[in-house]
Design a protein around this motif. Structure first.
Motif, PDB file in Angstrom:
ATOM      1  N   LEU A 174       0.802  -1.228   0.000  1.00 22.03           N
ATOM      2  CA  LEU A 174       0.000   0.000   0.000  1.00 22.03           C
ATOM      3  C   LEU A 174       0.835   1.278   0.000  1.00 22.03           C
ATOM      4  O   LEU A 174       0.476   2.241  -0.692  1.00 22.03           O
ATOM      5  N   PRO A 175       1.959   1.351   0.718  1.00 21.58           N
ATOM      6  CA  PRO A 175       2.771   2.569   0.609  1.00 21.58           C
ATOM      7  C   PRO A 175       3.252   2.840  -0.811  1.00 21.58           C
ATOM      8  O   PRO A 175       3.282   3.994  -1.266  1.00 21.58           O
ATOM      9  N   ARG A 176       3.600   1.791  -1.538  1.00 20.60           N
ATOM     10  CA  ARG A 176       4.095   1.990  -2.901  1.00 20.60           C
ATOM     11  C   ARG A 176       2.992   2.471  -3.836  1.00 20.60           C
ATOM     12  O   ARG A 176       3.197   3.408  -4.616  1.00 20.60           O
ATOM     13  N   VAL A 177       1.817   1.843  -3.787  1.00 19.02           N
ATOM     14  CA  VAL A 177       0.763   2.258  -4.717  1.00 19.02           C
ATOM     15  C   VAL A 177       0.322   3.684  -4.420  1.00 19.02           C
ATOM     16  O   VAL A 177      -0.022   4.442  -5.347  1.00 19.02           O
ATOM     17  N   GLU A 178       0.342   4.078  -3.159  1.00 26.56           N
ATOM     18  CA  GLU A 178      -0.009   5.468  -2.849  1.00 26.56           C
ATOM     19  C   GLU A 178       1.047   6.426  -3.387  1.00 26.56           C
ATOM     20  O   GLU A 178       0.700   7.490  -3.931  1.00 26.56           O
ATOM     21  N   ARG A 179       2.315   6.081  -3.255  1.00 23.81           N
ATOM     22  CA  ARG A 179       3.377   6.937  -3.802  1.00 23.81           C
ATOM     23  C   ARG A 179       3.257   7.101  -5.300  1.00 23.81           C
ATOM     24  O   ARG A 179       3.492   8.182  -5.848  1.00 23.81           O
ATOM     25  N   GLU A 180       2.885   6.008  -5.979  1.00 26.59           N
ATOM     26  CA  GLU A 180       2.882   6.017  -7.444  1.00 26.59           C
ATOM     27  C   GLU A 180       1.505   6.315  -8.035  1.00 26.59           C
ATOM     28  O   GLU A 180       1.331   6.265  -9.257  1.00 26.59           O
TER      29      GLU A 180
END
Length: 346
Positions: free
Chosen positions: A223-229
């Motif tokens: 989830l942190p990655r998809v929010e960043r991207e």
């Protein structure tokens, strides 16, 4: 797309918006759960009247039956009034003997699914879905069940089809041509999403069973990655394929298999706290995923109108914040898992 009743959320930078509560089309392909065309249409009408404007389906759901039923329902709706997703990665091969052996029902559509994530397989699947749906366009196209969880010994082969055989390239070409507006994958494991994002720019993923009351490991991983991207996540199978609906009964199903004694006990403890705070296990399970900002929408699967109305009513009832706090304190919920603001619906 959405309605005042079920406010929409954006899908990255695609221009699409989907209602936070969507319609999971798998039960429409199951003749045990949605046995008649009339019953399926009644269910779809109830969802539409309630404000649902995001519908998800796949060729695999009933060997085309779900796509046919959803397409028949949506055909007379303004095309800009809803968002539709379907999936590629399986072709349907005519085979009545297989269908009868698997389903034992002469009404079953006479096809056998065959995995094919190649360029030609994706393009052929897309075109076939348009024909089954009887619609002029599809908004979101997902690679369906790619990854080790579903493919097991075929994982290396099917990943090679998608990467070296051009399956992902086909998705990118369809998006570039405007044939679809968003691309992604519908899967049961977060790891394959993380891997796919290293190879292409995706807009949205449908992740089943992996952000639920029983499993929140993606808080620390995906989830942190998809929010960043800026990638959207649709939460599928929020009831972990059964146990969060049935509760901790004997032979309860978790992730498509019989739940372990440990999982049944964990569910029992969660259910007891839900009861203590004046709610039900299924209501808490259906509301919980919408508390995280990375979850764009949730798509429960409904089998009939009574079930739909009961589940929708659960979104109109408040759930005390104290429930989520006590679940965290008891070690039954990730310490950083946010509770939803309820009621979800006015």
């Amino acid at each position: 797309m959405g309605s005042p009743l079920i406010p929409p959320r954006p899908v990255g930078s695609t221009g699409l918006e989907i209602s936070r509560i969507g319609f999971g089309g798998a039960p429409l392909g199951d003749l045990r759960r949605a046995p008649t065309d009339a019953g399926a249409r009644e269910l779809l009408e109830a969802a539409w009247d309630a404000g649902i404007r995001y519908f998800d389906t796949a060729p695999f759901y009933g060997a085309g039956l779900s796509e046919r039923r959803i397409g028949d329902f949506l055909r007379d709706k303004p095309r800009d009034s809803y968002v539709l997703s379907t999936k590629v990665g399986r072709l349907l091969i005519p085979d009545r003997a297989f269908a009868m052996e698997r389903h034992g029902d002469p009404r079953s559509l006479p096809f056998r699914p065959k995995f094919d994530f190649s360029y030609d397989g994706v393009m052929r699947s897309y075109e076939n879905s348009l024909q089954r749906l009887g619609l002029e366009s599809i908004d979101i196209l997902f690679l369906h069940d790619i990854g080790a969880f579903s493919q097991r010994e075929r994982h290396a082969e099917t990943m090679a089809q998608a990467l070296e055989g051009g399956g992902i390239l086909a998705l990118e070409e369809l998006r570039a041509a405007g044939a679809v507006k968003a691309i992604g994958a519908g899967v049961n494991e977060w790891q394959i999403i993380d891997e796919l994002m290293n190879h292409a720019r995706f807009d949205i993923f449908l992740l089943a069973n992996r952000y639920t009351l029983l499993d929140q490991q993606v808080i620390d991983t995906l989830l942190p990655r998809v929010e960043r991207e800026g990638v959207a996540i649709v939460d599928g199978a929020p009831l972990n394929s059964g146990i969060l609906a049935t509760g901790p009964v004997p032979n309860a199903i978790y992730d498509y298999a019989q739940a372990s004694p440990e999982m049944i006990e964990k569910t029992r403890r969660i259910e007891a706290l839900c009861s203590k705070h004046g709610t039900t296990l299924i209501r808490a399970a259906l509301n919980f995923p919408l508390g995280h900002s990375a979850i764009t929408a949730i798509i429960p699967g409904f089998s009939n109108v009574a079930e739909f109305n009961d589940n929708l009513a659960g979104y109109r009832k408040p759930i005390p914040d104290a429930l989520w706090a006590e679940l965290r304190e008891a070690g039954l919920l990730h310490p950083n898992a946010p509770g939803p603001v309820t009621p979800i619906l006015a």
